[in-house]
Design a protein around this motif. Structure first.
Motif, PDB file in Angstrom:
ATOM      1  N   PHE A   1       0.778  -1.224   0.000  1.00  0.00           N
ATOM      2  CA  PHE A   1       0.000   0.000   0.000  1.00  0.00           C
ATOM      3  C   PHE A   1       0.819   1.289   0.000  1.00  0.00           C
ATOM      4  N   PRO A   2       1.985   1.343   0.626  1.00  0.00           N
ATOM      5  CA  PRO A   2       2.781   2.572   0.505  1.00  0.00           C
ATOM      6  C   PRO A   2       3.263   2.846  -0.919  1.00  0.00           C
ATOM      7  N   ASN A   3       3.167   1.870  -1.808  1.00  0.00           N
ATOM      8  CA  ASN A   3       3.637   2.047  -3.169  1.00  0.00           C
ATOM      9  C   ASN A   3       2.712   2.944  -3.999  1.00  0.00           C
ATOM     10  N   LEU A   4       1.457   3.074  -3.619  1.00  0.00           N
ATOM     11  CA  LEU A   4       0.496   3.832  -4.420  1.00  0.00           C
ATOM     12  C   LEU A   4       0.898   5.293  -4.650  1.00  0.00           C
ATOM     13  N   PRO A   5       1.254   6.063  -3.618  1.00  0.00           N
ATOM     14  CA  PRO A   5       1.649   7.448  -3.894  1.00  0.00           C
ATOM     15  C   PRO A   5       2.965   7.550  -4.668  1.00  0.00           C
ATOM     16  N   TYR A   6       3.849   6.595  -4.482  1.00  0.00           N
ATOM     17  CA  TYR A   6       5.120   6.628  -5.215  1.00  0.00           C
ATOM     18  C   TYR A   6       4.899   6.352  -6.697  1.00  0.00           C
ATOM     19  N   PHE A   7       4.002   5.429  -7.013  1.00  0.00           N
ATOM     20  CA  PHE A   7       3.719   5.164  -8.424  1.00  0.00           C
ATOM     21  C   PHE A   7       3.005   6.349  -9.056  1.00  0.00           C
ATOM     22  N   LYS A   8       2.140   7.002  -8.302  1.00  0.00           N
ATOM     23  CA  LYS A   8       1.463   8.191  -8.828  1.00  0.00           C
ATOM     24  C   LYS A   8       2.483   9.293  -9.125  1.00  0.00           C
TER      25      LYS A   8
ATOM     26  N   LEU B   1       8.164  -8.136  -7.963  1.00  0.00           N
ATOM     27  CA  LEU B   1       8.623  -8.077  -9.356  1.00  0.00           C
ATOM     28  C   LEU B   1       7.545  -7.528 -10.284  1.00  0.00           C
ATOM     29  N   THR B   2       6.289  -7.767  -9.953  1.00  0.00           N
ATOM     30  CA  THR B   2       5.206  -7.169 -10.735  1.00  0.00           C
ATOM     31  C   THR B   2       5.212  -5.654 -10.572  1.00  0.00           C
ATOM     32  N   LEU B   3       5.407  -5.189  -9.352  1.00  0.00           N
ATOM     33  CA  LEU B   3       5.537  -3.744  -9.138  1.00  0.00           C
ATOM     34  C   LEU B   3       6.767  -3.207  -9.855  1.00  0.00           C
ATOM     35  N   TRP B   4       7.826  -4.002  -9.880  1.00  0.00           N
ATOM     36  CA  TRP B   4       9.066  -3.615 -10.571  1.00  0.00           C
ATOM     37  C   TRP B   4       8.792  -3.351 -12.049  1.00  0.00           C
ATOM     38  N   LEU B   5       7.933  -4.156 -12.649  1.00  0.00           N
ATOM     39  CA  LEU B   5       7.602  -3.963 -14.062  1.00  0.00           C
ATOM     40  C   LEU B   5       6.885  -2.636 -14.309  1.00  0.00           C
ATOM     41  N   LEU B   6       6.138  -2.165 -13.339  1.00  0.00           N
ATOM     42  CA  LEU B   6       5.418  -0.904 -13.510  1.00  0.00           C
ATOM     43  C   LEU B   6       6.359   0.291 -13.624  1.00  0.00           C
ATOM     44  N   TYR B   7       7.565   0.159 -13.089  1.00  0.00           N
ATOM     45  CA  TYR B   7       8.502   1.277 -13.072  1.00  0.00           C
ATOM     46  C   TYR B   7       9.462   1.276 -14.261  1.00  0.00           C
ATOM     47  N   ARG B   8       9.163   0.515 -15.289  1.00  0.00           N
ATOM     48  CA  ARG B   8      10.040   0.536 -16.457  1.00  0.00           C
ATOM     49  C   ARG B   8       9.767   1.796 -17.284  1.00  0.00           C
ATOM     50  N   LEU B   9      10.736   2.150 -18.087  1.00  0.00           N
ATOM     51  CA  LEU B   9      10.614   3.329 -18.931  1.00  0.00           C
ATOM     52  C   LEU B   9       9.774   2.981 -20.165  1.00  0.00           C
ATOM     53  N   PRO B  10       8.706   3.718 -20.447  1.00  0.00           N
ATOM     54  CA  PRO B  10       7.881   3.376 -21.608  1.00  0.00           C
ATOM     55  C   PRO B  10       8.610   3.642 -22.918  1.00  0.00           C
ATOM     56  N   ARG B  11       8.157   2.996 -23.949  1.00  0.00           N
ATOM     57  CA  ARG B  11       8.813   3.113 -25.262  1.00  0.00           C
ATOM     58  C   ARG B  11       8.761   4.526 -25.813  1.00  0.00           C
TER      59      ARG B  11
END
Length: 137
Positions: free
Chosen positions: A53-60, A124-134
């Motif tokens: 749950f702490p990941n939500l504001p960081y991903f935003k 690792l699923t969260l890790w995938l969200l932080y990749r640089l988009p194409r």
């Protein structure tokens, strides 16, 4: 030149975080069990789930930094936008690693290997969200 260096840095810190997410539980699984009561394992699993749950504001913040970087391409604030994106990704990846690190701590203390695998896979699923988009590559 600034964009290329920032892209390299983003990729490098993402792969480094992925290695940490995988290596910590693997190394912890080789430690001898501590022999604590059986109820300790589920406590670590619940703590690992709560670490999402702490990941939500960081991903935003990372998402907004991506948008700002895309808008700043070719402009005067491009270097600052890339620097902010690198910082947002670093912070997000650190928080995304929390479930895997909880699993690494919990393995020798009674966390079941299947639960540790689930927490590591979730990190690792969260890790995938932080990749640089194409679009920015």
């Amino acid at each position: 030149m600034i964009a290329a260096a920032a892209r390299r840095r983003l990729r490098r810190q993402q792969w480094l975080a992925g290695v940490v997410m995988l290596a910590a539980p693997l190394l912890a699984s080789s430690l001898p069990p501590a022999g604590l009561p059986a109820w300790i394992g589920p406590v670590f699993f619940v703590a690992g789930l709560a670490a999402f749950f702490p990941n939500l504001p960081y991903f935003k913040a990372y998402k907004h930094a991506l948008i700002a970087t895309g808008q700043a391409l070719g402009g005067d604030g491009e270097a600052q936008a890339w620097a902010h994106l690198v910082q947002a990704q670093r912070a997000g990846l650190a928080v995304a690693a929390a479930p895997a690190l909880v699993a690494a701590v919990g393995l020798p203390l009674g966390l079941e290997p299947v639960a540790a695998l689930l927490l590591t896979g979730a990190s690792l699923t969260l890790w995938l969200l932080y990749r640089l988009p194409r679009l920015l590559q």
